[in-house]
Design a protein around this motif. Structure first.
Motif: not given
Length: 1013
Positions: A122-126, A129, A180, A192, A195, A199-200
Motif C-alpha cells: 500500500y501507499r503511504d497514508d496517515y 507512514r 491506498y 484528514d 494528510w 497525499a498526491n
C-alpha cells in the motif's frame, strides 16, 4: 473385468471425475460393476512434485497462487515468500504450511490467497507512514515427508532437505503505483485535512549517473601552471556508492578527452588530467604528455624532433607507484579524442580521430591492481603548482566513474563543431603566414649581408646604404595565388625595415617581432582622430599580427567582433580570438574568458572551475608582474568619470599637483614624500611609472624624516629587490626600526589586512581544492579571491590609464576604444565609465558600436559585487520607464532601488516611496531585505512615512529642512486645531483643557527637536 492400472502416469482429477460420473454402461447395471477409480500399484516408484501457477505475478494482497503437488508419502507442503529491500535481504514476509496424509499418489491442487505486510503493498497514508521500496520477492514452495523423530522432522522440513521444491519471482510494485489501504477507521477532520494536503505529492529523486561531464566548453590551456580543478563527492544513490566503494581497490572507470594539441611538451612532463590525493601526491589516474627527442638523419645533418607520448601513472594498492608510456605519439594541430579505460590492473588507451575512427590503440596489463578513490582528493585538467599543463585546447571531457566502456559505447561528442573548425582554419592559415614572414625576412637579411660584402671598403656606398632607402624584396618567389591570398601581409612586409643589426635569427622571435610591428602600426592609427572609422579595414592586419603570435592583436579582434566595434557582431569569431589570445597568455584575453564564465553571459556557460582556471593564471602573473620593473604597467585605480574631485587630482610629471608634491617633498614633508614615491613606483594619478626615482624618495624619507611608513615601504623594496639591489640585512634592520614606532605597528596590520597577494592566492587555491579542513571547498569564493588579485594587474592598469588620459584630453575615440578593451575584462569601474561616455556621446556610441553600449555596460556593472549605488539607480530607472527596445519591469526596478538604498544611497528610499505613492506595491521579500517590519507598517501611509524618514535621516540637509517644515506647519494650524478640539470637547469626553495640554506638549517637543538640529 478390472481395467489395468497405469504406472507412473496419473490421470488428471477432472478426467477421473468425468469417468466416475459419466462412464457409459453397455449393459444392465449390477452391483458387480467395476469401480473406475484407478488402483495404484504400491510396489512401483512415484516421484513427488510441486508446481506454482501465479495468475498475476505482482506483489499484491489480491495475489492468488495455484499450488499443484503430488506426495508419495504423508507430507507437509510449505509456502514462503522472501523479500529484499534497500536495507535488508532475505526477509520472510509470508508463510503457509499444511499436511496431506490421505491423498497419497494423487495429484492435488490448492488455491492460496497471499497476504503481505501493508508497507509492501500500500501507499503511504496517515497510518502507514513509511512504505518500503521492495527490490525483489521470491515465492518458494516445497514438500517434505513426515518423520517420526522431532529432530528429523525439523531437518526434513527445510527447503534444502525437501523431496520436491519450486520457486517463482513476484514483481514488486513501486510505492506510488500502489493503492491506498481502507483502514475502516474515521480520522479527525484536522488529521484528514493535513494528510490530503500531501497525499498526491510525489517526491522527485534527482537522476544520478556515474557518467560525469567534467568539461563542456572549450578551454584554452597556455601550458602554464594553472588548470581546471574538479572534485567529486560520494554518490547520493546508495547502490552506486556501494559499488564505488567496492571498486576502490579494483577500479573500473573510463576517461574520454577531446584535444587540439599545439606543441609537444617542452618539460619532462606536461599535465593532461591527473588526480591529487589529500597528501598532495599523485594518485590514480595521472595522465601526462612526456618530452622525448627523436634523432633524425638527413644526408649529412642530424636533427632532433620533439614527440609527445602519453605517460600514465597509477598508484598501487601496496602504496608505491607505477608508470607506463604509449608507443604512439599524439598528433599536432588536429582534433582527436583520447580514451582511457582502467579495469583492475588493465589499461586500454585509444586515440580517436574527428571522424570517430580509431587511429591508435594500446593495452597494458599488470599483475597488481590499482588503488583509486576519486572522492579523496581532486582532479586537475592542465597545469597546477606541481606540473605545467599542455599547450592545447581542451574539448569536452567525460568521466565514467564506475564503468569500463569500449570506444563505441562512449558518448562524448564534440559539441561546438563550428568553433572547433574555426580553430583548425585559424592555425592552418597562421602556418602559411609564419612561413612567409620568416622566409621573407631571411631573404632580405641574406641580400643585406651580400651588399655589405660589396661596399665594406667604400665609404660613400656605405653612407648611401645607411641613410638611403631600405632594402625591399620586389621579386617575390611566392606564386601569384599565394601573393593574392595574403596581399595585405606582403604589402606590410615590403614597408618594414629589416636592417637592424641586432635582430634575432630565431624563427619564433622573428615572426613575433613582425607581429608586434604590425600591431603597433595599427594601434597608432586607431588611436588617432577618427581612427575608429578605419577599423574594418584594419581587421586583416590584426589577423596577421595575431597569426605571428602577438596576441594583443588577438584580444583586439575578440573585442571588435564581440561588441561590433566598427564591424558586424560575430560572436563565433569573438570567441575564437578570445581563446587564441588566452592560449597565447595575453592577460586581457584570459581575464575576458574568466569574467564571462564567472557571470555566464554572452552565450558563455556559467562555470566557476573554468573561470578560476583563467583568473588564477592572471593572479599568479600579477604577483610576478609587480616584481618586474619593465613593461607597460600602471597601478589599477578606481577613478570614476562622474567624480570631479578625483579627476582634478589627476596629473602628469609637469602638472600642478605633481610639482606641488615635489616641492613639499623637497622641504621634508613626510606625507608628500610618501605620496610622491607611491605615485612614481606604481604609476598612479597619471604619472609615468619610474621605480628608480620612487626609491630615491623612499630612501630620502626613511633616512631624513624617519617616518615609520616610509621606513616600512623602503624596507619592503629592499627586501624584494624591486628597482634596487636586494639587501635583506638592511631591510630587516629598517623593519625593526619601524616596528619600534607605534604608528608602524598599526601600518603593519593594515598592510596585512589590505592584501598580501601571495597569501590571497594560497587561500583561493585552498578554496578550489577543498583539501584543507579549515577551507571547505567553495569554488565561488575561490574565483572571487583570484579575481580580486587579477584585477590589480599592471598591464590592465596601463589600458585603463590610457583610457582615462584620453578622456581628460577629450580624445573621445581613443577613450572609447580603451574603455571597451578594459570593460570586456570585467573591470567594474571601466564598465560604468564606458556606459557614462556612451551617455555623454550617444552619437559616438551609435556610430562605432553595434551593441547598445549604455544598457550592456550598466547591466554588466550591477552584476558585480562592487557596483556603485548610482548604477543601481540608473538600472532602476531603465526598468521603470523602459529603455529603448527594453520592456518595463516594475519588480526589477524595485530591486534596483532597494539595492541602491542598501549601498547607502538615500535616493533609493525616495524612489521606493514614489513608487508606492503612484499606487505600486513593494514585494514582501524586499521589505524584509530592507529590514522593514511589515507587522508595524501594514498600511501604505505608515510604510511611506518609514521610507521618507529613512531618506531624510540619511541626508542631514533634508532632515533639518523636514523638521523646519513640520514645525512651521504645526505652529500655523495650532489655533485651528485648538478651536476644533474646544468645540468638540463634550463629544470627545475629555476634561476641559486636556486637549490643549496634549497639543502644547507635542508642540514643545517639536520646538525642542528643531532647536537641537
Amino acid at each position: 473385468m478390472r481395467p489395468p492400472a497405469q504406472p507412473r502416469r496419473v490421470p488428471p482429477p477432472l478426467l477421473l471425475l468425468f469417468l466416475m460420473n459419466f462412464m457409459p454402461s453397455f449393459g444392465k447395471e449390477t452391483l458387480r460393476t467395476t469401480a473406475v477409480t484407478p488402483q495404484f500399484d504400491k510396489s512401483m516408484d512415484y516421484v513427488d512434485f510441486i508446481h506454482l501457477n501465479v495468475l498475476e505475478k505482482k506483489v499484491l494482497n489480491s495475489s492468488e497462487v495455484s499450488v499443484q503437488y503430488l506426495c508419495s508419502k504423508p507430507c507437509i507442503i510449505n509456502l514462503e515468500a522472501v523479500a529484499s529491500s534497500e536495507f535488508r535481504t532475505g526477509v520472510p514476509v509470508y508463510r503457509r504450511r499444511w499436511k496431506d496424509e490421505k491423498n497419497i499418489y494423487v495429484r492435488q491442487t490448492r488455491q492460496i490467497h497471499l497476504k503481505f505486510p501493508s508497507i509492501m503493498v500500500y501507499r503511504d497514508d496517515y497510518i502507514i507512514r513509511n512504505s518500503i521500496i521492495v527490490h525483489s520477492v521470491i515465492l518458494y514452495a516445497w514438500i517434505s515427508h513426515q518423520s517420526v523423530s522431532s529432530y528429523d522432522a525439523e531437518q526434513s522440513e527445510s527447503y534444502q532437505e525437501a523431496v520436491a521444491k519450486n520457486y517463482t519471482f513476484l514483481e514488486a510494485v513501486p510505492p506510488f503505483q500502489r493503492p491506498y489501504k481502507d483502514h475502516k477507521v474515521c480520522l479527525q477532520w484536522g488529521a484528514d485535512y493535513l494528510w490530503m494536503l500531501q497525499a498526491n505529492k510525489i517526491p522527485q529523486c534527482p537522476h544520478e549517473s556515474d557518467g560525469v561531464q567534467i568539461l563542456n566548453f572549450i578551454y584554452a590551456s597556455s601550458g602554464e601552471k594553472t588548470g581546471i580543478v574538479k572534485r567529486f563527492e560520494q554518490f547520493e544513490n546508495r547502490e552506486l556508492e556501494t559499488v564505488r566503494q567496492h571498486q576502490i581497490d579494483y577500479p573500473m572507470f573510463t576517461v574520454s578527452i577531446w584535444l587540439y594539441l599545439l606543441h609537444h611538451c617542452e618539460k619532462d612532463l606536461c599535465g593532461i588530467i591527473y588526480f591529487i590525493d589529500p597528501k598532495e601526491m599523485y594518485s590514480t589516474p595521472a595522465i601526462f604528455l612526456n618530452e622525448e627527442d627523436i634523432i633524425k638523419c638527413f644526408f649529412l645533418t642530424v636533427e632532433s624532433e620533439k614527440t609527445g607520448h602519453v605517460h600514465i601513472q597509477m598508484h598501487l594498492i601496496r602504496g608505491d607507484d607505477l608508470a607506463v608510456k604509449t608507443s604512439f605519439s599524439l598528433p599536432l594541430k588536429q582534433w582527436f579524442r583520447l580514451d582511457l579505460s582502467f579495469k583492475g590492473g588493465q589499461i586500454e588507451v585509444s586515440s580517436i580521430g574527428k571522424n570517430l575512427k580509431r587511429q591508435h590503440h594500446q593495452s597494458f596489463t599488470f599483475r597488481e591492481d590499482f588503488y583509486c578513490d576519486d572522492t579523496a582528493g581532486y582532479f586537475v585538467l592542465g597545469g597546477s603548482g606541481y606540473v605545467n599543463g599542455i599547450e592545447a585546447f581542451y574539448g569536452p571531457v567525460k568521466y565514467y566513474r564506475l564503468n569500463v566502456l569500449e570506444t563505441e559505447q562512449i558518448f562524448n561528442p564534440l559539441h561546438d563543431k563550428e568553433i572547433a573548425e574555426q580553430i583548425e582554419h585559424y592555425y592552418e592559415r597562421c602556418m602559411d603566414i609564419q612561413d612567409i614572414v620568416y622566409e621573407y625576412r631571411h631573404i632580405i637579411r641574406k641580400g643585406q649581408l651580400a651588399q655589405r660584402a660589396c661596399y665594406s671598403e667604400n665609404y660613400y656606398i656605405e653612407q648611401l646604404h645607411k641613410y638611403g632607402e631600405k632594402s625591399t624584396c620586389d621579386a617575390l618567389t611566392w606564386g601569384k595565388e599565394l601573393r593574392e591570398k595574403y596581399r595585405t601581409l606582403f604589402k606590410l612586409l615590403q614597408d618594414m625595415d629589416f636592417s637592424a643589426p641586432d635582430a634575432s635569427e630565431e624563427e619564433s622571435d622573428t615572426v613575433l617581432e613582425v607581429g608586434q610591428r604590425i600591431f603597433e602600426k595599427i594601434a597608432k592609427n586607431l588611436s588617432s582622430v577618427d581612427g575608429l572609422s578605419n577599423l574594418g579595414s584594419s581587421v586583416p592586419f590584426l589577423v596577421d599580427s595575431s597569426c605571428c603570435g602577438y596576441h594583443k592583436a588577438s584580444y583586439f579582434l575578440a573585442v571588435i567582433f564581440e561588441t561590433g566595434l566598427g564591424v558586424s557582431v560575430d560572436r563565433t569569431k569573438g570567441l575564437l580570438y578570445s581563446l587564441v589570445g588566452a592560449q597565447g597568455s595575453e592577460r586581457l584575453a584570459v581575464m575576458n574568458l574568466g569574467y564571462k564564465h564567472y557571470q555566464g553571459i554572452n552565450n558563455y556557460p556559467l562555470d566557476l572551475e573554468l573561470s578560476y582556471a583563467y583568473y588564477s593564471n592572471i593572479a599568479i602573473k600579477t604577483s610576478l608582474d609587480q616584481h618586474t620593473i619593465k613593461g607597460e604597467q600602471a597601478f589599477v585605480e578606481t577613478i570614476r568619470l562622474m567624480d570631479d574631485e578625483l579627476l582634478k587630482a589627476q596629473t602628469k610629471e609637469n602638472g600642478d599637483v605633481f610639482m606641488w608634491l615635489k616641492h613639499e617633498a623637497t622641504r621634508g614633508n613626510a606625507a608628500a614624500q610618501q605620496r610622491l614615491a607611491q605615485m612614481l613606483f606604481w604609476g598612479q594619478q597619471g604619472v609615468a611609472k619610474n621605480p628608480e626615482a620612487a626609491i630615491e624618495w623612499y630612501a630620502k624619507g626613511a633616512i631624513e624624516t624617519e617616518d615609520p611608513v616610509l621606513i616600512y615601504d623602503y624596507a619592503i623594496v629592499l627586501f624584494k629587490g624591486q628597482g634596487v639591489k636586494k639587501n635583506t640585512k638592511l631591510a630587516l634592520e629598517l623593519m625593526k626600526k619601524a616596528a619600534a614606532k607605534t604608528v608602524a605597528a598599526q601600518y603593519f596590520y593594515k598592510a596585512a589586512q589590505g592584501g598580501h597577494i601571495e597569501g590571497t592566492l594560497r587561500c583561493s587555491l585552498y578554496y578550489i581544492t577543498g583539501n584543507m579542513e579549515e577551507f571547505p571547498r567553495d569554488p565561488e569564493k575561490a574565483v572571487l579571491w583570484a579575481k580580486h588579485i587579477a584585477e590589480k594587474n599592471g598591464y590592465l592598469g596601463h589600458v585603463i590609464r590610457k583610457a582615462l588620459n584620453a578622456y581628460l584630453e577629450l580624445s573621445w575615440h581613443e577613450a572609447l576604444l580603451h574603455y571597451v578593451l578594459a570593460a570586456e575584462t570585467g573591470i567594474e569601474v571601466s564598465q560604468s565609465n564606458l556606459a557614462h561616455i556612451c551617455e555623454e556621446r550617444p552619437d559616438l556610441a551609435r556610430k562605432y558600436l553595434a551593441i547598445d553600449c549604455v544598457w550592456r555596460y550598466y547591466n554588466f556593472s550591477v552584476s558585480q559585487i562592487n557596483a556603485p549605488s548610482f548604477v543601481y539607480l540608473k538600472m532602476g530607472d531603465f526598468y521603470y520607464y523602459g529603455y529603448q527596445n527594453q520592456s518595463k519591469d516594475l519588480e526589477l526596478s524595485v530591486r534596483m532601488y532597494a539595492q541602491a538604498a542598501l549601498e547607502g544611497d538615500s535616493q533609493g528610499f525616495f524612489n521606493l516611496a514614489l513608487l508606492i505613492e503612484e499606487g505600486n506595491s513593494i514585494p514582501s521579500y524586499i521589505l524584509d531585505h530592507l529590514e522593514i517590519d511589515q507587522a508595524l507598517h501594514s498600511g501604505n501611509t505608515s510604510l511611506l512615512q518609514e521610507l521618507y524618514y529613512r531618506y531624510i535621516s540619511w541626508e542631514p540637509f533634508f532632515y533639518q529642512f523636514w523638521l523646519h517644515l513640520q514645525y512651521t506647519i504645526f505652529r500655523l494650524y495650532l489655533p485651528i486645531i485648538l478651536l476644533e478640539h474646544d468645540q468638540n470637547r463634550h463629544r470627545l469626553n475629555l476634561p476641559q483643557g486636556a486637549a490643549v495640554r496634549m497639543l502644547q506638549d507635542q508642540c514643545n517637543k517639536m520646538n525642542l527637536l528643531y532647536q537641537m538640529t
